[in-house]
Design a protein around this motif. Structure first.
Motif, PDB file in Angstrom:
ATOM      1  N   ALA A  62       0.699   9.649  -6.400  1.00  0.00           N
ATOM      2  CA  ALA A  62       0.784  10.814  -6.711  1.00  0.00           C
ATOM      3  C   ALA A  62       1.897  10.558  -7.752  1.00  0.00           C
ATOM      4  CB  ALA A  62       2.147  10.937  -5.425  1.00  0.00           C
ATOM      5  N   ALA A  63       1.950   9.777  -8.589  1.00  0.00           N
ATOM      6  CA  ALA A  63       2.940   9.739 -10.449  1.00  0.00           C
ATOM      7  C   ALA A  63       1.838   9.908 -10.864  1.00  0.00           C
ATOM      8  CB  ALA A  63       3.556   8.842 -10.277  1.00  0.00           C
ATOM      9  N   ILE A  64       0.463   8.728 -10.464  1.00  0.00           N
ATOM     10  CA  ILE A  64      -0.475   8.868 -11.977  1.00  0.00           C
ATOM     11  C   ILE A  64      -0.727  10.149 -11.787  1.00  0.00           C
ATOM     12  CG2 ILE A  64      -3.056   8.057 -12.225  1.00  0.00           C
ATOM     13  CD1 ILE A  64      -1.204   5.200 -11.345  1.00  0.00           C
ATOM     14  N   GLN A 111      -0.293  16.860 -16.225  1.00  0.00           N
ATOM     15  CA  GLN A 111       0.374  16.882 -17.169  1.00  0.00           C
ATOM     16  C   GLN A 111      -0.804  16.757 -18.684  1.00  0.00           C
ATOM     17  OE1 GLN A 111       3.895  15.246 -17.020  1.00  0.00           O
ATOM     18  NE2 GLN A 111       4.950  15.886 -18.537  1.00  0.00           N
ATOM     19  N   TYR A 112      -1.164  16.187 -18.559  1.00  0.00           N
ATOM     20  CA  TYR A 112      -1.552  15.434 -19.832  1.00  0.00           C
ATOM     21  C   TYR A 112      -3.096  15.336 -19.485  1.00  0.00           C
ATOM     22  CZ  TYR A 112       2.791  13.864 -20.752  1.00  0.00           C
ATOM     23  OH  TYR A 112       4.471  13.566 -21.987  1.00  0.00           O
ATOM     24  N   ALA A 113      -3.610  16.665 -18.966  1.00  0.00           N
ATOM     25  CA  ALA A 113      -4.712  16.734 -18.759  1.00  0.00           C
ATOM     26  C   ALA A 113      -5.660  16.988 -20.360  1.00  0.00           C
ATOM     27  CB  ALA A 113      -4.823  18.254 -18.264  1.00  0.00           C
ATOM     28  N   GLY A 114      -6.886  16.407 -20.556  1.00  0.00           N
ATOM     29  CA  GLY A 114      -6.980  16.425 -21.525  1.00  0.00           C
ATOM     30  C   GLY A 114      -6.780  15.548 -22.754  1.00  0.00           C
ATOM     31  N   ARG A 115      -5.532  14.849 -22.997  1.00  0.00           N
ATOM     32  CA  ARG A 115      -5.378  13.933 -23.653  1.00  0.00           C
ATOM     33  C   ARG A 115      -4.697  12.067 -23.377  1.00  0.00           C
ATOM     34  NH1 ARG A 115       0.575  16.503 -24.727  1.00  0.00           N
ATOM     35  NH2 ARG A 115       0.763  14.736 -25.681  1.00  0.00           N
ATOM     36  N   PHE A 116      -4.763  12.792 -22.665  1.00  0.00           N
ATOM     37  CA  PHE A 116      -5.340  11.190 -21.845  1.00  0.00           C
ATOM     38  C   PHE A 116      -5.186  11.484 -20.368  1.00  0.00           C
ATOM     39  CE2 PHE A 116      -1.427   9.601 -19.511  1.00  0.00           C
ATOM     40  CZ  PHE A 116      -0.646   9.973 -20.413  1.00  0.00           C
ATOM     41  N   ARG A 117      -5.951  10.112 -19.720  1.00  0.00           N
ATOM     42  CA  ARG A 117      -6.247  10.174 -18.123  1.00  0.00           C
ATOM     43  C   ARG A 117      -5.586   8.415 -17.664  1.00  0.00           C
ATOM     44  NH1 ARG A 117     -11.490  10.732 -14.978  1.00  0.00           N
ATOM     45  NH2 ARG A 117     -10.934  10.054 -13.290  1.00  0.00           N
ATOM     46  N   LEU A 118      -4.547   8.634 -17.316  1.00  0.00           N
ATOM     47  CA  LEU A 118      -4.667   6.919 -16.434  1.00  0.00           C
ATOM     48  C   LEU A 118      -5.669   6.640 -15.097  1.00  0.00           C
ATOM     49  CD1 LEU A 118      -0.359   7.040 -16.085  1.00  0.00           C
ATOM     50  CD2 LEU A 118      -2.092   5.600 -17.087  1.00  0.00           C
ATOM     51  N   PHE A 119      -5.769   5.821 -14.188  1.00  0.00           N
ATOM     52  CA  PHE A 119      -6.672   5.155 -14.000  1.00  0.00           C
ATOM     53  C   PHE A 119      -5.790   4.174 -13.064  1.00  0.00           C
ATOM     54  CE2 PHE A 119      -9.844   5.738 -17.283  1.00  0.00           C
ATOM     55  CZ  PHE A 119     -10.301   6.336 -16.821  1.00  0.00           C
ATOM     56  N   LYS A 120      -6.635   4.597 -11.519  1.00  0.00           N
ATOM     57  CA  LYS A 120      -5.397   3.266 -10.633  1.00  0.00           C
ATOM     58  C   LYS A 120      -5.957   2.648  -9.983  1.00  0.00           C
ATOM     59  CE  LYS A 120      -4.723   7.768  -8.842  1.00  0.00           C
ATOM     60  NZ  LYS A 120      -5.212   9.233  -7.821  1.00  0.00           N
ATOM     61  N   MET A 144       0.879  -1.548   0.006  1.00  0.00           N
ATOM     62  CA  MET A 144      -0.176   0.093   0.013  1.00  0.00           C
ATOM     63  C   MET A 144       1.196   1.239   0.079  1.00  0.00           C
ATOM     64  SD  MET A 144      -2.726  -0.816  -0.070  1.00  0.00           S
ATOM     65  CE  MET A 144      -3.839   0.644  -0.408  1.00  0.00           C
ATOM     66  N   GLU A 145       2.156   1.261   0.650  1.00  0.00           N
ATOM     67  CA  GLU A 145       3.079   2.158   0.452  1.00  0.00           C
ATOM     68  C   GLU A 145       3.361   2.830  -0.838  1.00  0.00           C
ATOM     69  OE1 GLU A 145       6.219   1.486   3.411  1.00  0.00           O
ATOM     70  OE2 GLU A 145       4.582   0.891   4.606  1.00  0.00           O
ATOM     71  N   GLN A 146       3.775   1.301  -1.253  1.00  0.00           N
ATOM     72  CA  GLN A 146       3.914   1.456  -3.031  1.00  0.00           C
ATOM     73  C   GLN A 146       2.906   2.267  -3.692  1.00  0.00           C
ATOM     74  OE1 GLN A 146       5.491  -1.853  -4.353  1.00  0.00           O
ATOM     75  NE2 GLN A 146       7.113  -1.666  -3.277  1.00  0.00           N
ATOM     76  N   ALA A 147       1.914   1.361  -3.535  1.00  0.00           N
ATOM     77  CA  ALA A 147       0.583   2.140  -4.323  1.00  0.00           C
ATOM     78  C   ALA A 147       0.676   4.311  -4.181  1.00  0.00           C
ATOM     79  CB  ALA A 147      -0.661   1.908  -3.633  1.00  0.00           C
ATOM     80  N   VAL A 148       0.465   4.459  -3.462  1.00  0.00           N
ATOM     81  CA  VAL A 148       0.458   5.735  -2.524  1.00  0.00           C
ATOM     82  C   VAL A 148       1.523   6.864  -2.870  1.00  0.00           C
ATOM     83  CG1 VAL A 148       1.395   7.457  -0.572  1.00  0.00           C
ATOM     84  CG2 VAL A 148      -0.533   5.781  -0.112  1.00  0.00           C
ATOM     85  N   GLN A 149       2.926   6.132  -3.404  1.00  0.00           N
ATOM     86  CA  GLN A 149       3.435   6.713  -4.437  1.00  0.00           C
ATOM     87  C   GLN A 149       3.290   6.659  -6.012  1.00  0.00           C
ATOM     88  OE1 GLN A 149       7.515   4.866  -4.012  1.00  0.00           O
ATOM     89  NE2 GLN A 149       7.031   5.495  -1.654  1.00  0.00           N
ATOM     90  N   GLN A 150       2.804   5.601  -6.680  1.00  0.00           N
ATOM     91  CA  GLN A 150       2.095   5.598  -7.791  1.00  0.00           C
ATOM     92  C   GLN A 150       1.597   6.299  -7.767  1.00  0.00           C
ATOM     93  OE1 GLN A 150       1.290   1.437  -8.489  1.00  0.00           O
ATOM     94  NE2 GLN A 150       3.192   0.583  -8.416  1.00  0.00           N
TER      95      GLN A 150
END
Ligand code: ZN
Length: 190
Positions: free
Chosen positions: A9-11, A17-26, A1-7
């Motif tokens: 934040a990166a997502i 940064q890419y708003a309107g172009r693509f979106r990553l889901f968690k 779960m600690e790694q997920a928190v970091q992921q």
């Protein structure tokens, strides 16, 4: 779960940064235990956009595991049943279950059945996918890629979906963003 928190934040940073172009889901893949529960707590599940529940154990047993798989698709917070059989060509036969019963419950709960396109999985295969379609299930197509070159395995999943005759409105990958987000939210609150 600690790694997920970091992921996460990166997502979030990428989505900004890419708003309107693509979106990553968690998303995350959880294990289905022998008793049909999954190996995450409910407060952990809620931190993800969607949860894939998949069998990674008891894949060489010929005993009936219908109750286990029905339990998995009944579990609150589960959005997708991942590689339902857990088979691998020339390695193991995977789960034995009354799939029609599993698909009935999945359809009633709006849980999607994965068609995993990894060449040695092909799980569920098109004949079984056609039965899930007849039961009213939704589908999620996936490459099971563990590295970039394997993303093309998605083509194999698409081939199985086409052979099964699944219309695109039953496949979550083809949905517009709003519809997908609404469905994911309903699954996390189920
Ligand atoms: Zn898996």
């Amino acid at each position: 779960m600690e790694q997920a928190v970091q992921q996460h934040a990166a997502i979030d940073a990428l989505n900004q940064q890419y708003a309107g172009r693509f979106r990553l889901f968690k998303g995350i893949e959880a294990n289905i235990r022998a008793d049909g529960t999954i190996d995450m707590e409910s407060h952990e599940l809620r931190q993800f956009g969607f949860v894939v529940a998949s069998p990674h154990s008891l894949l060489r047993k010929s005993v009936d595991q219908t109750a286990r798989m029905v339990g998995a698709v009944s579990q609150p917070g589960v959005a997708i049943l991942g590689h339902p059989m857990g088979r691998k060509y020339n390695i193991r036969p995977g789960v034995t279950a009354d799939w029609d019963q599993v698909f009935d419950v999945a359809a009633a709960r709006g849980v999607a059945i994965e068609i995993d396109g990894s060449f040695d999985r092909q799980d569920v295969p098109y004949a079984l996918a056609a039965r899930a379609l007849a039961k009213g299930c939704l589908f999620a197509l996936d490459s099971d890629a563990h590295a970039h070159p394997e993303l093309t395995f998605a083509d194999i999943a698409i081939a199985h979906a086409r052979l099964a005759g699944i219309p695109t409105d039953r496949i979550i990958n083809y949905w517009p963003e709003k519809k997908l987000v609404r469905w994911m939210k309903e699954r996390t609150e189920s």
